[in-house]
Write an enzyme that holds these catalytic residues in place. Structure first.
Site, mmCIF file in Angstrom:
data_model
loop_
_atom_site.group_PDB
_atom_site.id
_atom_site.type_symbol
_atom_site.label_atom_id
_atom_site.label_comp_id
_atom_site.label_asym_id
_atom_site.label_seq_id
_atom_site.Cartn_x
_atom_site.Cartn_y
_atom_site.Cartn_z
ATOM 1 N N GLN A 87 -4.232 -1.467 9.764
ATOM 2 C CA GLN A 87 -4.262 -2.807 9.167
ATOM 3 C C GLN A 87 -4.884 -3.804 10.145
ATOM 4 O O GLN A 87 -4.512 -3.861 11.320
ATOM 5 C CB GLN A 87 -2.831 -3.229 8.776
ATOM 6 C CG GLN A 87 -2.736 -4.553 8.046
ATOM 7 C CD GLN A 87 -3.389 -4.556 6.656
ATOM 8 O OE1 GLN A 87 -3.518 -3.518 6.016
ATOM 9 N NE2 GLN A 87 -3.808 -5.719 6.205
ATOM 10 N N ASP A 129 -10.981 3.211 4.803
ATOM 11 C CA ASP A 129 -11.446 1.822 4.734
ATOM 12 C C ASP A 129 -12.977 1.767 4.659
ATOM 13 O O ASP A 129 -13.539 0.764 4.230
ATOM 14 C CB ASP A 129 -11.031 1.061 6.001
ATOM 15 C CG ASP A 129 -9.759 0.244 5.839
ATOM 16 O OD1 ASP A 129 -9.543 -0.298 4.740
ATOM 17 O OD2 ASP A 129 -9.005 0.143 6.822
ATOM 18 N N LYS A 140 0.844 -1.203 0.000
ATOM 19 C CA LYS A 140 0.000 0.000 0.000
ATOM 20 C C LYS A 140 0.876 1.248 0.000
ATOM 21 O O LYS A 140 0.571 2.238 -0.683
ATOM 22 C CB LYS A 140 -0.938 -0.016 1.222
ATOM 23 C CG LYS A 140 -2.053 -1.048 1.103
ATOM 24 C CD LYS A 140 -2.781 -1.328 2.421
ATOM 25 C CE LYS A 140 -3.771 -2.488 2.266
ATOM 26 N NZ LYS A 140 -4.412 -2.889 3.519
HETATM 27 N N1 GUN Z 1 -7.028 -6.601 6.421
HETATM 28 C C1 GUN Z 1 -7.498 -7.324 5.395
HETATM 29 N N2 GUN Z 1 -8.205 -6.544 4.543
HETATM 30 C C2 GUN Z 1 -8.166 -5.299 5.064
HETATM 31 C C3 GUN Z 1 -8.715 -4.062 4.630
HETATM 32 O O1 GUN Z 1 -9.401 -3.940 3.599
HETATM 33 N N3 GUN Z 1 -8.444 -2.999 5.433
HETATM 34 C C4 GUN Z 1 -7.728 -3.099 6.576
HETATM 35 N N4 GUN Z 1 -7.533 -1.996 7.304
HETATM 36 N N5 GUN Z 1 -7.211 -4.246 7.004
HETATM 37 C C5 GUN Z 1 -7.435 -5.334 6.237
#
Ligand code: GUN
Length: 297
Positions: free
Chosen positions: A96, A119, A52
């Site tokens: 995350q 998110d 990311k």
């Molecule tokens: N862990 C797995 N998928 C995601 C996501 O889309 N966002 C976040 N913050 N953590 C994740």
């Protein structure tokens, strides 16, 4: 001929579009900023977050990364979020998941300023999505919607079956697909671990989205001829490779491909779209926070 959707290609075209949006924000003195926060020593979470950050660098988003010791008290994470909430250089905050067991995930998600919640997991943003006025569509469901659009698969009037009811994928995707909006208007069934006769549901569907986290759950015996099959699963299964595992989806690709009209691979399907839609939300967030109207791809 079955069409295998190339998530990398669609994600690249979205990133190209975002570069234009970022340029136009830049002309007004704004560079979007995304903060990623990692409180985990799980290697796959570390990999996701570093991808990311790399994506941000490539498109011209300011990436900020904060790591918190996995054994630190929850207050440390909450005070980091409080600082990021008030930092004007940060437009988006992504914590995350999963978090360690001693940290209350709900409290963390609610601590993020809803305007910076790229998110789309804060209850205010979940509420807006359900109300049909999404501010930030959650990245994976939004990626699935964009992928369907790019493949000219219109959910309007289709029977869509989603396998999996997670907060991250199943629930928000159901809302997007049945919403009375472009890219919606499907009749949606959400299946899960307590569903009776899953195969009967999936084999009656025009669109099947597999998001259960179970390797090879869906095969050709569970699909209608001509179905569109979207595989959200990313499962590590033991394999004779350097790392000792390989990634596989929730769909048995080779078998499902024999009946599907349209199908996504793993890797290279939904995964790159999720990452692209995080950048999209970050650019949107920068526009909203500076009251600048931005064209988005
Ligand atoms: N862990 C797995 N998928 C995601 C996501 O889309 N966002 C976040 N913050 N953590 C994740």
């Amino acid at each position: 001929m079955t069409r295998v959707l190339d998530g990398n290609a669609v994600a690249t075209s979205i990133r190209d579009g975002l570069s234009t949006s970022i340029d136009s924000l830049g002309e007004q003195g704004v560079t979007p900023g995304l903060a990623t926060v990692l409180m985990s020593d799980d290697p796959s979470s570390e990999t996701y977050v570093s991808m990311k950050q790399r994506d941000c660098e490539e498109v011209g988003i300011n990436g900020i990364h904060v790591e918190i010791d996995v054994e630190a008290p929850a207050e440390e994470l909450l005070s980091t979020i409080a600082e990021l909430n008030t930092d004007p250089a940060v437009n988006g905050i992504l914590v995350q998941l999963p978090l360690p067991d001693h940290v209350d995930k709900r409290a963390v998600l609610q601590a993020i300023d809803p305007m910076k919640d790229v998110d789309g997991f804060h209850p205010e943003n979940v509420g807006l999505l359900v109300a049909g006025e999404p501010r930030y569509k959650p990245c994976t469901p939004h990626g699935v919607q964009k992928l369907l659009e790019a493949a000219d698969v219109d959910p309007d009037g289709a029977d869509a079956v989603i396998v999996g009811r997670s907060d991250i994928v199943g629930k928000p995707l159901a809302n997007l697909l049945f919403q009375k909006q472009q890219g919606g208007n499907a009749t949606v069934t959400v299946c899960h671990s307590h569903t009776d006769d899953l195969a009967a549901k999936t084999s009656a569907a025009d669109i099947v989205v597999a998001a259960a986290g179970v390797p090879n759950l869906i095969d050709e015996t569970m699909l209608a001829e001509g179905a569109t099959v979207i595989d959200v699963g990313v499962n590590a299964v033991d394999a004779d490779t350097e790392k000792g595992y390989r990634l596989t989806g929730d769909v048995d690709f080779e078998r499902a491909k024999s009946v599907a009209d349209v199908i996504t691979p793993v890797p290279g399907g939904v995964g790159p779209m999720t990452r692209a839609m995080l950048l999209y939300n970050t650019v949107k967030a920068a526009g909203l926070q500076h009251d600048i109207s931005v064209d988005l791809p």
